[in-house]
Design a protein around this motif. Sequence first.
Motif, PDB file in Angstrom:
ATOM      1  N   GLU A  80       0.860  -1.186   0.000  1.00 10.03           N
ATOM      2  CA  GLU A  80       0.000   0.000   0.000  1.00 10.03           C
ATOM      3  C   GLU A  80       0.893   1.232   0.000  1.00 10.03           C
ATOM      4  O   GLU A  80       1.861   1.301   0.754  1.00 10.03           O
ATOM      5  N   LEU A  81       0.544   2.185  -0.890  1.00  9.31           N
ATOM      6  CA  LEU A  81       1.355   3.383  -1.063  1.00  9.31           C
ATOM      7  C   LEU A  81       0.470   4.609  -1.130  1.00  9.31           C
ATOM      8  O   LEU A  81      -0.583   4.586  -1.763  1.00  9.31           O
ATOM      9  N   ASP A  82       0.914   5.695  -0.514  1.00 11.87           N
ATOM     10  CA  ASP A  82       0.312   7.012  -0.700  1.00 11.87           C
ATOM     11  C   ASP A  82       1.318   7.838  -1.479  1.00 11.87           C
ATOM     12  O   ASP A  82       2.491   7.932  -1.077  1.00 11.87           O
ATOM     13  N   THR A  83       0.866   8.428  -2.587  1.00 11.02           N
ATOM     14  CA  THR A  83       1.783   9.145  -3.470  1.00 11.02           C
ATOM     15  C   THR A  83       1.223  10.508  -3.875  1.00 11.02           C
ATOM     16  O   THR A  83       0.036  10.772  -3.741  1.00 11.02           O
ATOM     17  N   ARG A  84       2.125  11.332  -4.402  1.00 16.57           N
ATOM     18  CA  ARG A  84       1.772  12.622  -5.000  1.00 16.57           C
ATOM     19  C   ARG A  84       2.551  12.704  -6.306  1.00 16.57           C
ATOM     20  O   ARG A  84       3.734  12.385  -6.351  1.00 16.57           O
ATOM     21  N   ALA A  85       1.862  13.142  -7.359  1.00 19.76           N
ATOM     22  CA  ALA A  85       2.498  13.268  -8.671  1.00 19.76           C
ATOM     23  C   ALA A  85       1.974  14.513  -9.374  1.00 19.76           C
ATOM     24  O   ALA A  85       0.951  15.084  -8.982  1.00 19.76           O
ATOM     25  N   ALA A  86       2.653  14.892 -10.429  1.00 23.73           N
ATOM     26  CA  ALA A  86       2.324  16.121 -11.152  1.00 23.73           C
ATOM     27  C   ALA A  86       1.146  15.932 -12.102  1.00 23.73           C
ATOM     28  O   ALA A  86       0.949  14.863 -12.675  1.00 23.73           O
ATOM     29  N   ILE A  87       0.379  17.010 -12.251  1.00 24.95           N
ATOM     30  CA  ILE A  87      -0.560  17.175 -13.355  1.00 24.95           C
ATOM     31  C   ILE A  87       0.111  18.210 -14.247  1.00 24.95           C
ATOM     32  O   ILE A  87       0.254  19.363 -13.861  1.00 24.95           O
ATOM     33  N   SER A  88       0.562  17.788 -15.408  1.00 26.75           N
ATOM     34  CA  SER A  88       1.408  18.654 -16.213  1.00 26.75           C
ATOM     35  C   SER A  88       0.694  19.237 -17.431  1.00 26.75           C
ATOM     36  O   SER A  88       0.108  18.495 -18.212  1.00 26.75           O
ATOM     37  N   PRO A  89       0.799  20.548 -17.615  1.00 24.81           N
ATOM     38  CA  PRO A  89       0.244  21.167 -18.822  1.00 24.81           C
ATOM     39  C   PRO A  89       1.204  21.105 -20.011  1.00 24.81           C
ATOM     40  O   PRO A  89       0.838  21.467 -21.125  1.00 24.81           O
ATOM     41  N   VAL A  90       2.441  20.644 -19.784  1.00 27.26           N
ATOM     42  CA  VAL A  90       3.437  20.634 -20.860  1.00 27.26           C
ATOM     43  C   VAL A  90       3.944  19.251 -21.236  1.00 27.26           C
ATOM     44  O   VAL A  90       4.391  19.043 -22.359  1.00 27.26           O
ATOM     45  N   GLU A  91       3.910  18.309 -20.328  1.00 31.08           N
ATOM     46  CA  GLU A  91       4.393  16.953 -20.622  1.00 31.08           C
ATOM     47  C   GLU A  91       3.393  16.223 -21.509  1.00 31.08           C
ATOM     48  O   GLU A  91       2.219  16.569 -21.569  1.00 31.08           O
ATOM     49  N   GLU A  92       3.863  15.186 -22.167  1.00 30.99           N
ATOM     50  CA  GLU A  92       2.987  14.371 -23.013  1.00 30.99           C
ATOM     51  C   GLU A  92       2.680  13.016 -22.398  1.00 30.99           C
ATOM     52  O   GLU A  92       1.838  12.287 -22.905  1.00 30.99           O
ATOM     53  N   LEU A  93       3.379  12.661 -21.302  1.00 31.35           N
ATOM     54  CA  LEU A  93       3.170  11.375 -20.634  1.00 31.35           C
ATOM     55  C   LEU A  93       2.761  11.599 -19.193  1.00 31.35           C
ATOM     56  O   LEU A  93       3.127  12.595 -18.585  1.00 31.35           O
ATOM     57  N   GLY A  94       2.027  10.642 -18.642  1.00 33.48           N
ATOM     58  CA  GLY A  94       1.589  10.733 -17.255  1.00 33.48           C
ATOM     59  C   GLY A  94       0.191  11.293 -17.180  1.00 33.48           C
ATOM     60  O   GLY A  94      -0.691  10.944 -17.968  1.00 33.48           O
ATOM     61  N   VAL A  95      -0.043  12.172 -16.222  1.00 34.35           N
ATOM     62  CA  VAL A  95      -1.336  12.839 -16.068  1.00 34.35           C
ATOM     63  C   VAL A  95      -1.145  14.259 -16.584  1.00 34.35           C
ATOM     64  O   VAL A  95      -0.338  15.021 -16.056  1.00 34.35           O
ATOM     65  N   ILE A  96      -1.874  14.586 -17.629  1.00 39.82           N
ATOM     66  CA  ILE A  96      -1.669  15.855 -18.326  1.00 39.82           C
ATOM     67  C   ILE A  96      -2.941  16.694 -18.277  1.00 39.82           C
ATOM     68  O   ILE A  96      -4.042  16.163 -18.135  1.00 39.82           O
ATOM     69  N   SER A  97      -2.763  18.011 -18.378  1.00 40.54           N
ATOM     70  CA  SER A  97      -3.921  18.903 -18.348  1.00 40.54           C
ATOM     71  C   SER A  97      -3.906  19.801 -19.573  1.00 40.54           C
ATOM     72  O   SER A  97      -2.866  20.034 -20.190  1.00 40.54           O
ATOM     73  N   GLY A  98      -5.072  20.287 -19.897  1.00 44.08           N
ATOM     74  CA  GLY A  98      -5.220  21.235 -20.988  1.00 44.08           C
ATOM     75  C   GLY A  98      -6.426  22.110 -20.714  1.00 44.08           C
ATOM     76  O   GLY A  98      -7.334  21.716 -19.975  1.00 44.08           O
ATOM     77  N   ALA A  99      -6.417  23.301 -21.277  1.00 51.37           N
ATOM     78  CA  ALA A  99      -7.515  24.241 -21.056  1.00 51.37           C
ATOM     79  C   ALA A  99      -8.183  24.570 -22.378  1.00 51.37           C
ATOM     80  O   ALA A  99      -7.531  24.629 -23.420  1.00 51.37           O
ATOM     81  N   GLN A 100      -9.498  24.747 -22.296  1.00 54.09           N
ATOM     82  CA  GLN A 100     -10.257  25.186 -23.463  1.00 54.09           C
ATOM     83  C   GLN A 100     -11.477  25.943 -22.976  1.00 54.09           C
ATOM     84  O   GLN A 100     -12.183  25.487 -22.071  1.00 54.09           O
ATOM     85  N   ASP A 101     -11.719  27.101 -23.578  1.00 52.53           N
ATOM     86  CA  ASP A 101     -12.873  27.929 -23.244  1.00 52.53           C
ATOM     87  C   ASP A 101     -12.974  28.201 -21.742  1.00 52.53           C
ATOM     88  O   ASP A 101     -14.060  28.173 -21.158  1.00 52.53           O
ATOM     89  N   GLY A 102     -11.820  28.431 -21.106  1.00 51.53           N
ATOM     90  CA  GLY A 102     -11.808  28.779 -19.690  1.00 51.53           C
ATOM     91  C   GLY A 102     -11.949  27.602 -18.732  1.00 51.53           C
ATOM     92  O   GLY A 102     -11.997  27.803 -17.527  1.00 51.53           O
ATOM     93  N   SER A 103     -12.025  26.390 -19.239  1.00 52.61           N
ATOM     94  CA  SER A 103     -12.136  25.201 -18.392  1.00 52.61           C
ATOM     95  C   SER A 103     -10.871  24.357 -18.513  1.00 52.61           C
ATOM     96  O   SER A 103     -10.252  24.307 -19.576  1.00 52.61           O
ATOM     97  N   THR A 104     -10.510  23.683 -17.428  1.00 52.99           N
ATOM     98  CA  THR A 104      -9.326  22.826 -17.420  1.00 52.99           C
ATOM     99  C   THR A 104      -9.769  21.366 -17.379  1.00 52.99           C
ATOM    100  O   THR A 104     -10.670  20.994 -16.620  1.00 52.99           O
ATOM    101  N   TYR A 105      -9.110  20.552 -18.187  1.00 57.47           N
ATOM    102  CA  TYR A 105      -9.397  19.129 -18.313  1.00 57.47           C
ATOM    103  C   TYR A 105      -8.125  18.345 -18.002  1.00 57.47           C
ATOM    104  O   TYR A 105      -7.025  18.828 -18.242  1.00 57.47           O
TER     105      TYR A 105
END
Length: 191
Positions: A80-105
């Motif tokens: 069992e592990l508790d972790t913290r990782a990045a949500i990246s707007p620039v990376e292409e791998l992992g958990v990534i984010s992007g914005a459109q029309d003022g909303s973040t996905y």
Amino acid sequence: MPTGYEIHAVIVPTSQTFTAHARIAVRIVGRTDRIWLNADQVDVNVVTVNGKKAEARPEGSNHVALELSEPIGPGDAVIELDTRAAISPVEELGVISGAQDGSTYVASNFEPTGARRAFALFDEPGFKVPWQVTLTVPLNHVALSNTEVESEKTEGAMKTVRFRRTTPLPSYLVAFAVGPYELVEAKRAGK
């Protein structure tokens, strides 16, 4: 070797990081006092193996060693592990984010080795095991994963969505997305 995963991630798309709790069922084939997992830029905060505290030590850029206080195995075990990782707007791998029309996905992209940027795990294509994914997300967001929703529970301004267990999958095929998505019912096409 892993035999199954239960992942519970808390994801707020406007945040720069997310937290997760992973429960990994494993089969240990020999006696050992160290277990190696793949992890790339993932902070491992709390670790237990069969309920006993273990020490997580980063080893290079793609691994973490779980050092046990006493040897275990062979046999079945639970990490069992508790972790913290990045949500990246620039990376292409992992958990990534992007914005459109003022909303973040947010969406995951674990192919070919991006899962190790989200969780500490056995990120090898030969390990195909069932996954149970649970996401805690803002109440007004949609949470999606590989399977249908099994249950949903509201907790204040957040909701927890539990998805049905998958068939055996390698880590690079596990997927999720969170955001103010609009869903369109699929229609029949052709025969």
